[in-house]
Design a protein around this motif. Sequence first.
Motif, short mmCIF file in Angstrom:
data_model
loop_
_atom_site.label_atom_id
_atom_site.label_comp_id
_atom_site.label_asym_id
_atom_site.label_seq_id
_atom_site.Cartn_x
_atom_site.Cartn_y
_atom_site.Cartn_z
N SER A 344 16.93 54.69 -65.59
CA SER A 344 16.20 55.59 -64.70
C SER A 344 14.96 56.11 -65.42
N ASP A 345 14.04 56.65 -64.63
CA ASP A 345 12.83 57.22 -65.23
C ASP A 345 13.15 58.44 -66.09
N ARG A 348 14.48 57.25 -69.33
CA ARG A 348 13.41 56.65 -70.12
C ARG A 348 12.68 57.73 -70.92
N GLU A 349 12.49 58.88 -70.30
CA GLU A 349 11.85 59.98 -71.01
C GLU A 349 12.74 60.57 -72.09
#
Length: 694
Positions: A344-345, A348-349
């Motif tokens: 997921s985004d 990713r962060e």
Amino acid sequence: MHAAMRAGTATAVAAGRTARIAGARAISVRATREAATRQQQRDEDAKPKPPRKPAPLDKRFTASVQVRPADTPLHVQRRCGVLVRALAESNPRLALEQYTGLADDGHVGVLSMEELLELFRLLVSSQAVAKPVDRRVLDVLDGLMGSLIERAEREAVRLGGPSMLPPQLFHMLMQCRGALNETTAVERIWDFVVGSGVPATTEMLNTVLEQHARDGNAAAANALIEQCIDEGIAMPNITSFAALIRAFGRSKSPESASASLSVLDRVQESGLPMHITLFNSLILTLAKAGQMDQIKHVLTLMAERRFKPSTVTYNNIIHGFVEARRFDEAVATYKQMVEDAASSDVRREQCAPDSTTFSILMGIYTKQRQPELAVQLLEEMSKHNIKITTIPLTIVMSAYRAVGNLDGVRRYFDMISELFLDYDEVAFSTMMGAYVDKRQYEAALAAYQQMLEHRISPRQTSYGLLIEIHTARGDFEACKAAFDEIRTRGLAIDSHLLELMLRAAAAMRQPSQCAQTYFDMAGKLGLPITRKLFHRLLIAYLADSTKSLGESVEQVIYEQMKPRNFAADARTLEILLNFVVRPDLFERKHLGQRLLSATSRAEALAVSLAESGRPVGEADEGDHEAPGEDMDDGVVHFAQHRVDQEDRPTTVFTKHDMAMLQKVVNDVLDADDRGTKVQRLRELVDLAIARMRK
């Protein structure tokens, strides 16, 4: 015609008359205005005027200017004025220049308390953001802090004493000293804060704890936290306990893992809110201790408290597998990290690989001596748009150093500046180590000087290399100076540094008491006393011409090793047998350096001849290695300590020497009579006894 001329003349005369009338009218109006203005000015002058006020000064310095001594010399007043302007404009360079001038002239006393405080804030703030910290400015800050404390004590009635000084000043000075890894200086500031009644903050406590964590001094960190809790000095927070966990991890103690887990229990009992920083520090400690199975338990605790692994979490786990040489599991953890980041985004962060991840993976190829694969990871970082920093480049340098590729080390050392990155201490120490490995001591010293020119403070690794360089050059005083500088700066002394000093003392045949002093320092500093330290001490005693073999054995093995539960082993016996049977080998192997390759010797000879101004083909006879010299052990003498066999005085052994050697032989052979090395040493025992009897 005449009529026309008369008409034109009349017209011109009329026009001139009109112009003169208009000009006279304009002059009259201007004169009237000027007269009115002069009258108004006379009326204004006739009114009483209030006294003229000077331009207002900055409120911070108004009082200080008013209390300036009346007998202050004019040039000092001017310098103070420039200093005040520099403070108002926040110009640390100009302020430092003016203050230094006042200090050199002995006129610091003309500055007020407000000016001294503002000057301290300006200078310490400039160093807080400076990379690296300027040691000369810190020395000025130390003197300035002394002036502040002295002034506060002298004017205790008006200022309230040193306890009323702002705590932030002490904290910022501690941070600057901590940036230079000066533990002693940080502790000294903390002790003054606590002893003088200055309010100690949690941030100050964490600064001291972080310094102990860097040094691996878990005992001091734990004692400090307990003292703060018991006496109510400053309340520790999550950052404090995380630093304590890191201190346990770097202490290299067998109980570091269990002690770190107990810290987690203490945090839970204290009621402090959990933070992922605490778990990451704990995982790193367990990874360094090689207890990878315990990490699964920590990950379970994280999941129970709804903490998901971050980039730091994965990096610590990968680091643990690399240190344990479980490379396949390290790569598997990296792949799991990539899959988690791609889920997921948000993830990713939170857990995407970064520069540190690739740096840790490069450690695999450094240990496997495959620098080309480490370079491929650098290229992989570029493909993922991850910025290349100094750290991965220094790891590649270490990989090339591991295989003895000096050109590779130089290439990536130069790349740091080509990419407009900042050098660090690791880069310079790696470069120094590569030169030392090739016996290019002058180049290594040049790299050390270059590090100082970059205003980078050396750490233990660089000082250790410096001691090795001075040992090879036969300069024991320089070795002592480097070691004393480590202690003066407050850096932690470790066993490796003491081994280097023992080796230097033996190689340059210093009195055995000198070596004993460095050996005793290990106990005073609470360092683990290893068998290697004992062997270094034994070699130093044997190298001392005033000590007999029997005295060396008795005073080292039976008076110091035995009481500490260290029995003589095959290595101990080998050192003694080499001293008796093979004195040349003893000097080369135990007092000397590893032998240079033929190419390196030729290069060193060419450099030496070039520096002396002689052509390479005009070497003296003594510049070349003697043909047939024994080189099979991979060691060589120091030039200044080399003694030819035919010039060596015959060692006379006494009955006491024979008895002590026989005692060691019996102890070793009785303890281990099956080892291959012991069996090989049996052949030398008879030779040693026969020579001693002869």
